[in-house]
Enzyme design. Structure first.
Site, mmCIF file in Angstrom:
data_model
loop_
_atom_site.group_PDB
_atom_site.id
_atom_site.type_symbol
_atom_site.label_atom_id
_atom_site.label_comp_id
_atom_site.label_asym_id
_atom_site.label_seq_id
_atom_site.Cartn_x
_atom_site.Cartn_y
_atom_site.Cartn_z
ATOM 1 N N GLY A 28 0.820 -1.200 0.000
ATOM 2 C CA GLY A 28 0.000 0.000 0.000
ATOM 3 C C GLY A 28 0.854 1.250 0.000
ATOM 4 O O GLY A 28 2.081 1.209 0.111
ATOM 5 N N THR A 30 1.258 3.737 2.183
ATOM 6 C CA THR A 30 2.045 4.032 3.381
ATOM 7 C C THR A 30 3.209 3.058 3.504
ATOM 8 O O THR A 30 4.330 3.452 3.852
ATOM 9 C CB THR A 30 1.161 3.975 4.639
ATOM 10 O OG1 THR A 30 -0.015 4.744 4.437
ATOM 11 C CG2 THR A 30 1.906 4.522 5.842
ATOM 12 N N GLY A 83 0.528 -0.984 6.551
ATOM 13 C CA GLY A 83 -0.461 0.059 6.710
ATOM 14 C C GLY A 83 -1.815 -0.512 7.085
ATOM 15 O O GLY A 83 -1.972 -1.712 7.310
ATOM 16 N N ALA A 84 -2.808 0.360 7.149
ATOM 17 C CA ALA A 84 -4.183 -0.050 7.439
ATOM 18 C C ALA A 84 -5.129 0.944 6.794
ATOM 19 O O ALA A 84 -4.806 2.121 6.632
ATOM 20 C CB ALA A 84 -4.433 -0.115 8.943
ATOM 21 N N ASP A 85 -6.297 0.467 6.422
ATOM 22 C CA ASP A 85 -7.334 1.347 5.884
ATOM 23 C C ASP A 85 -8.140 1.983 7.003
ATOM 24 O O ASP A 85 -8.633 3.099 6.858
ATOM 25 C CB ASP A 85 -8.239 0.563 4.933
ATOM 26 C CG ASP A 85 -7.467 0.029 3.739
ATOM 27 O OD1 ASP A 85 -6.864 0.849 3.017
ATOM 28 O OD2 ASP A 85 -7.439 -1.196 3.543
ATOM 29 N N GLU A 104 -1.076 -10.403 3.400
ATOM 30 C CA GLU A 104 -0.751 -9.540 4.533
ATOM 31 C C GLU A 104 -1.067 -10.230 5.856
ATOM 32 O O GLU A 104 -0.284 -10.158 6.811
ATOM 33 C CB GLU A 104 -1.532 -8.224 4.425
ATOM 34 C CG GLU A 104 -1.023 -7.307 3.327
ATOM 35 C CD GLU A 104 -1.920 -6.114 3.078
ATOM 36 O OE1 GLU A 104 -1.423 -5.119 2.541
ATOM 37 O OE2 GLU A 104 -3.131 -6.173 3.430
ATOM 38 N N LYS A 122 -6.932 7.584 9.297
ATOM 39 C CA LYS A 122 -7.308 6.162 9.328
ATOM 40 C C LYS A 122 -7.787 5.725 10.712
ATOM 41 O O LYS A 122 -8.283 4.617 10.875
ATOM 42 C CB LYS A 122 -6.096 5.302 8.918
ATOM 43 C CG LYS A 122 -5.501 5.669 7.568
ATOM 44 C CD LYS A 122 -6.473 5.441 6.437
ATOM 45 C CE LYS A 122 -5.919 5.910 5.103
ATOM 46 N NZ LYS A 122 -4.689 5.224 4.697
#
Length: 231
Positions: A28, A30, A83-85, A104, A122
């Site tokens: 992703g 980030t 990262g994370a959404d 992931e 986020k």
């Protein structure tokens, strides 16, 4: 501004990396900042081996000169940075916006620790504003979609799974497809997870529950290091 914040979070997480580590490397926008920062440190003498979570990450890591391995050859990792959404106070995550949720999750759970990097946008009080990705096998898509709808309806959600890519479906690195489901608010992530995983056509979903150990979240006032809230 958002890219600057992502870069700040990624740079902060580099402080967790030590020579000799076996690293899971996320996917992703980030995570790409992390890969570039890690590459600079590797060129400066840092000795690590990375296990990428996607072909896209692998390509960037090679460009940066990071030595890579597979989970087959390196099945136990020291740290994964990804990262994370979305993330909440317990560091329960929604991931999968980049289409790599299965790899992931496999890489993260093979690691002693997982550290999340994200911008402050986020961080949420309740997961669900970001559509939940659900990775499914291509066979029986219509039946799987119906089963997902029924399982979520039993939990009180009126949700219609949308096939990512529509008439030209998105294909993951594992040759699967993804349904994105708008749930609004997910008050019980464990119940949603269990209901989805009971469906044979579902490979996995983007809820990461009890996996993340810390998060670096960058905002206008700097970077906060978060750990899971109790309760």
């Amino acid at each position: 501004m958002s890219e600057d914040l992502k870069r700040l979070a990624a740079e902060a997480a580099l402080g967790e990396v030590q020579s000799g580590m076996r690293l899971g490397i996320g996917t992703g926008s980030t995570a790409e900042h992390f890969v570039r920062g890690l590459g600079a440190r590797v060129r400066g003498g840092l000795d690590v081996v990375g296990v990428p979570t996607s072909e896209r990450t692998a390509a960037l890591a090679r460009e940066e000169g990071i030595r890579l391995e597979t989970l087959e050859n390196c099945p136990e990792l020291d740290l994964t940075v990804d990262g994370a959404d979305e993330l909440d106070a317990r560091l329960t995550l929604i991931k999968g916006g980049g289409g790599a949720l299965l790899r992931e999750k496999i890489v993260a759970t093979a690691s002693t620790r997982m550290v999340v990097i994200a911008d402050a946008g986020k961080r949420v009080s309740c997961l669900g504003a970001f559509a939940l990705p659900i990775e499914v096998v291509p066979f029986g898509l219509r039946a799987t979609r119906h089963s997902i709808e029924s399982a979520l309806a039993a939990l009180g959600y009126s949700a219609v799974p949308a096939l990512r890519g529509g008439t030209e479906p998105f294909v993951t690195d594992g040759q699967h497809h993804i349904f994105d489901v708008e749930l609004g608010q997910i008050h019980d992530p464990v119940a949603v997870s269990e209901a989805l995983l009971r469906i044979p056509g579902v490979v996995d979903h983007g809820l990461f529950i009890g996996i993340a150990d810390a998060a670096y979240v960058a905002g206008p006032d700097g970077v906060d290091r978060l750990t899971p809230a109790a309760g």
